[in-house]
Design an enzyme around this catalytic site. Structure first.
Site, PDB file in Angstrom:
ATOM      1  N   GLU A  94      45.581  38.321 -34.574  1.00 53.82           N
ATOM      2  CA  GLU A  94      44.701  36.797 -33.920  1.00 53.82           C
ATOM      3  C   GLU A  94      43.819  36.803 -35.683  1.00 53.82           C
ATOM      4  O   GLU A  94      43.327  38.167 -35.871  1.00 53.82           O
ATOM      5  CB  GLU A  94      44.045  37.433 -32.858  1.00 53.82           C
ATOM      6  CG  GLU A  94      44.743  37.189 -31.350  1.00 53.82           C
ATOM      7  CD  GLU A  94      45.257  35.644 -31.713  1.00 53.82           C
ATOM      8  OE1 GLU A  94      44.916  34.417 -32.366  1.00 53.82           O
ATOM      9  OE2 GLU A  94      46.957  35.588 -30.390  1.00 53.82           O
ATOM     10  N   ARG A 134      40.159  30.126 -16.722  1.00 53.97           N
ATOM     11  CA  ARG A 134      41.911  29.004 -16.196  1.00 53.97           C
ATOM     12  C   ARG A 134      41.488  30.174 -14.170  1.00 53.97           C
ATOM     13  O   ARG A 134      41.774  29.723 -13.501  1.00 53.97           O
ATOM     14  CB  ARG A 134      42.792  28.651 -16.746  1.00 53.97           C
ATOM     15  CG  ARG A 134      43.523  27.582 -16.133  1.00 53.97           C
ATOM     16  CD  ARG A 134      44.404  27.582 -17.166  1.00 53.97           C
ATOM     17  NE  ARG A 134      44.962  28.364 -18.634  1.00 53.97           N
ATOM     18  CZ  ARG A 134      46.230  29.016 -17.683  1.00 53.97           C
ATOM     19  NH1 ARG A 134      47.045  28.718 -16.870  1.00 53.97           N
ATOM     20  NH2 ARG A 134      46.744  30.177 -19.225  1.00 53.97           N
ATOM     21  N   CYS A 163      41.091  38.632 -23.407  1.00 50.66           N
ATOM     22  CA  CYS A 163      41.488  39.146 -24.788  1.00 50.66           C
ATOM     23  C   CYS A 163      40.507  38.825 -25.995  1.00 50.66           C
ATOM     24  O   CYS A 163      40.314  39.669 -26.567  1.00 50.66           O
ATOM     25  CB  CYS A 163      42.839  38.624 -24.771  1.00 50.66           C
ATOM     26  SG  CYS A 163      44.139  39.368 -24.300  1.00 50.66           S
ATOM     27  N   HIS A 165      48.354  39.702 -29.978  1.00 50.00           N
ATOM     28  CA  HIS A 165      49.434  38.971 -28.502  1.00 50.00           C
ATOM     29  C   HIS A 165      50.463  39.622 -29.048  1.00 50.00           C
ATOM     30  O   HIS A 165      51.387  38.965 -29.387  1.00 50.00           O
ATOM     31  CB  HIS A 165      48.285  37.593 -28.698  1.00 50.00           C
ATOM     32  CG  HIS A 165      47.296  37.118 -27.218  1.00 50.00           C
ATOM     33  ND1 HIS A 165      46.223  36.995 -28.317  1.00 50.00           N
ATOM     34  CD2 HIS A 165      47.392  37.990 -26.289  1.00 50.00           C
ATOM     35  CE1 HIS A 165      45.700  36.954 -27.031  1.00 50.00           C
ATOM     36  NE2 HIS A 165      45.685  36.910 -25.635  1.00 50.00           N
TER      37      HIS A 165
HETATM   38  N1  PCA Z   1      45.907  39.375 -21.465  1.00 50.64           N
HETATM   39  C1  PCA Z   1      45.412  38.785 -21.758  1.00 50.64           C
HETATM   40  C2  PCA Z   1      44.207  39.394 -20.851  1.00 50.64           C
HETATM   41  C3  PCA Z   1      44.826  40.914 -20.410  1.00 50.64           C
HETATM   42  C4  PCA Z   1      46.222  40.245 -20.938  1.00 50.64           C
HETATM   43  O1  PCA Z   1      46.849  41.463 -22.166  1.00 50.64           O
HETATM   44  C5  PCA Z   1      44.687  37.593 -22.533  1.00 50.64           C
HETATM   45  O2  PCA Z   1      45.684  36.635 -23.191  1.00 50.64           O
HETATM   46  O3  PCA Z   1      43.465  37.296 -22.099  1.00 50.64           O
END
Ligand code: PCA
Length: 221
Positions: free
Chosen positions: A86, A96, A149, A173
């Protein structure tokens, strides 16, 4: 005169607990599989609740305790086919679904009065390149979403900016695990070993420091 031994640098890697009805979160499974050291740095891991506010609080407390050189937070982005480094976190929560504590903020700031966004302070393009070099599919992402996140990345960068610490921070991610994709036909997935290899390579690149790679990873959408 006695010389004090240099303390090895530390890297803090965080993963999330499961959420949204899943019984596993690959981001924490990666943490559990990481080696104790990467390069000269000792690896510390932390399991983080999928909860607005609490997530930032537990990571900030661990940063205070460890004084790490690098903080790398990991989270699941089900549906993405590659490891996504990111670039940016934005100052908005827009959920959501409810978090694991039942909170569902809509268009609330992560930090009232804070800047609209922060850029990750790890070398994101060097990390993407290092992951590909390690044969782990990786992309640069320009959105971490608007759930916990993004909230955590923004909160950690905001905390570090206020504290004046030199700690560099970033977020990756990760896709579904192959076991999670079994009940989601057609969804992209990645083997845990591939994710671990990629994250290790990304951490090594983040620890190197220096300027980021000047290679285009731009997107038109
Ligand atoms: N993914 C979520 C929150 C926790 C996770 O592992 C997100 O992308 O916000």
């Amino acid at each position: 005169m006695t010389r004090r031994a240099e303390r090895p640098p530390r890297v803090l890697v965080t993963g999330f607990e499961p959420f949204a009805g899943d019984d596993v979160n690959p981001s924490w499974e990666i943490c559990r599989a990481l080696p104790e050291a990467i390069g000269h740095a000792r690896v510390h891991t932390l399991r983080v609740p999928v909860a607005f506010r609490d997530a930032i609080e537990v990571v900030a407390a661990e940063i205070d305790r460890l004084d790490p050189l690098v903080v790398l937070c990991l989270g699941l982005a089900g549906g993405r086919p590659a490891l996504s480094v990111e670039r940016v976190a934005i100052n908005v929560d827009d959920a959501r679904i409810a978090d694991n504590a039942g909170a569902r903020p809509v268009d609330e700031p992560v930090a009232a009065g804070g800047p609209a966004a922060y850029f990750a302070t790890v070398p994101v393009k060097s990390m993407v390149a290092a992951m590909r070099e390690a044969e782990a599919p990786a992309v640069l992402s320009n959105t971490a979403g608007t759930f916990v996140c993004n909230h955590l990345l923004y909160g950690v960068l905001h905390f570090l900016a206020a504290s004046g610490r030199p700690t560099r921070a970033g977020f990756i991610h990760v896709p579904w695990l192959e076991s999670q994709a079994l009940s989601r036909p057609g969804e992209p997935a990645m083997a845990l070993a591939t994710m671990v290899r990629g994250v290790e390579a990304a951490i090594a690149a983040a620890l190197e420091g220096g300027p980021d790679l000047a290679a285009s990873e731009g997107a038109l959408d």
